[in-house]
Design a protein around this motif. Structure first.
Motif, PDB file in Angstrom:
ATOM      1  N   MET A   1     -25.553 -21.194  -4.118  1.00 25.53           N
ATOM      2  CA  MET A   1     -24.403 -20.656  -3.416  1.00 25.53           C
ATOM      3  C   MET A   1     -24.098 -21.486  -2.175  1.00 25.53           C
ATOM      4  SD  MET A   1     -22.293 -18.329  -3.757  1.00 25.53           S
ATOM      5  CE  MET A   1     -21.200 -17.245  -2.961  1.00 25.53           C
ATOM      6  N   TYR A   2     -25.178 -21.873  -1.467  1.00 27.27           N
ATOM      7  CA  TYR A   2     -24.978 -22.661  -0.259  1.00 27.27           C
ATOM      8  C   TYR A   2     -24.353 -24.015  -0.582  1.00 27.27           C
ATOM      9  CZ  TYR A   2     -28.067 -19.202   1.782  1.00 27.27           C
ATOM     10  OH  TYR A   2     -28.621 -18.028   2.205  1.00 27.27           O
ATOM     11  N   LEU A   3     -24.735 -24.576  -1.715  1.00 22.07           N
ATOM     12  CA  LEU A   3     -24.163 -25.869  -2.101  1.00 22.07           C
ATOM     13  C   LEU A   3     -22.671 -25.756  -2.400  1.00 22.07           C
ATOM     14  CD1 LEU A   3     -27.050 -27.224  -4.327  1.00 22.07           C
ATOM     15  CD2 LEU A   3     -26.348 -28.088  -2.099  1.00 22.07           C
ATOM     16  N   LEU A   4     -22.272 -24.644  -3.007  1.00 24.61           N
ATOM     17  CA  LEU A   4     -20.843 -24.449  -3.282  1.00 24.61           C
ATOM     18  C   LEU A   4     -20.047 -24.297  -1.991  1.00 24.61           C
ATOM     19  CD1 LEU A   4     -20.811 -22.088  -6.363  1.00 24.61           C
ATOM     20  CD2 LEU A   4     -20.294 -24.502  -6.267  1.00 24.61           C
ATOM     21  N   VAL A   5     -20.582 -23.544  -1.050  1.00 27.91           N
ATOM     22  CA  VAL A   5     -19.902 -23.363   0.238  1.00 27.91           C
ATOM     23  C   VAL A   5     -19.786 -24.712   0.952  1.00 27.91           C
ATOM     24  CG1 VAL A   5     -20.076 -22.285   2.512  1.00 27.91           C
ATOM     25  CG2 VAL A   5     -20.576 -20.957   0.460  1.00 27.91           C
ATOM     26  N   LEU A   6     -20.875 -25.481   0.935  1.00 31.48           N
ATOM     27  CA  LEU A   6     -20.843 -26.806   1.552  1.00 31.48           C
ATOM     28  C   LEU A   6     -19.802 -27.702   0.892  1.00 31.48           C
ATOM     29  CD1 LEU A   6     -22.059 -28.914   3.489  1.00 31.48           C
ATOM     30  CD2 LEU A   6     -23.670 -29.468   1.655  1.00 31.48           C
ATOM     31  N   GLY A   7     -19.750 -27.668  -0.440  1.00 35.75           N
ATOM     32  CA  GLY A   7     -18.763 -28.469  -1.161  1.00 35.75           C
ATOM     33  C   GLY A   7     -17.337 -28.075  -0.831  1.00 35.75           C
TER      34      GLY A   7
END
Length: 80
Positions: A1-7
């Motif tokens: 989830m954190y990777l999607l937000v960062l992206g």
């Protein structure tokens, strides 16, 4: 989830032209999404996702048992 937000944040900053991200290659903007896909595929294949779901279910069952036991105990004490 954190990777999607960062992206999504990286894409938004590049789209808005915020420096220094506006000068970065698009490959850097897409890297968090690729890492998210790799993470999800590993989590599903290794059983990590299923194990976490089973732990949550066991925790909910234990909470229900504790609530029921305390309710039964309080009813038993009142009847005396």
């Amino acid at each position: 989830m954190y990777l999607l937000v960062l992206g999504i944040v990286l894409l938004l900053l590049k789209y808005l032209g915020i420096e220094p991200l506006a000068d970065w290659s698009w490959w850097w903007m897409l890297t968090p999404f690729v890492l998210a896909v790799v993470w999800w595929s590993w989590a599903d294949s290794s059983g990590y996702t299923k194990r976490k779901a089973m732990e949550q279910e066991a925790e909910k069952m234990q909470e229900r048992r504790d609530r029921t036991k305390s309710a039964l105990d309080s009813n038993y004490k009142r009847k005396k």
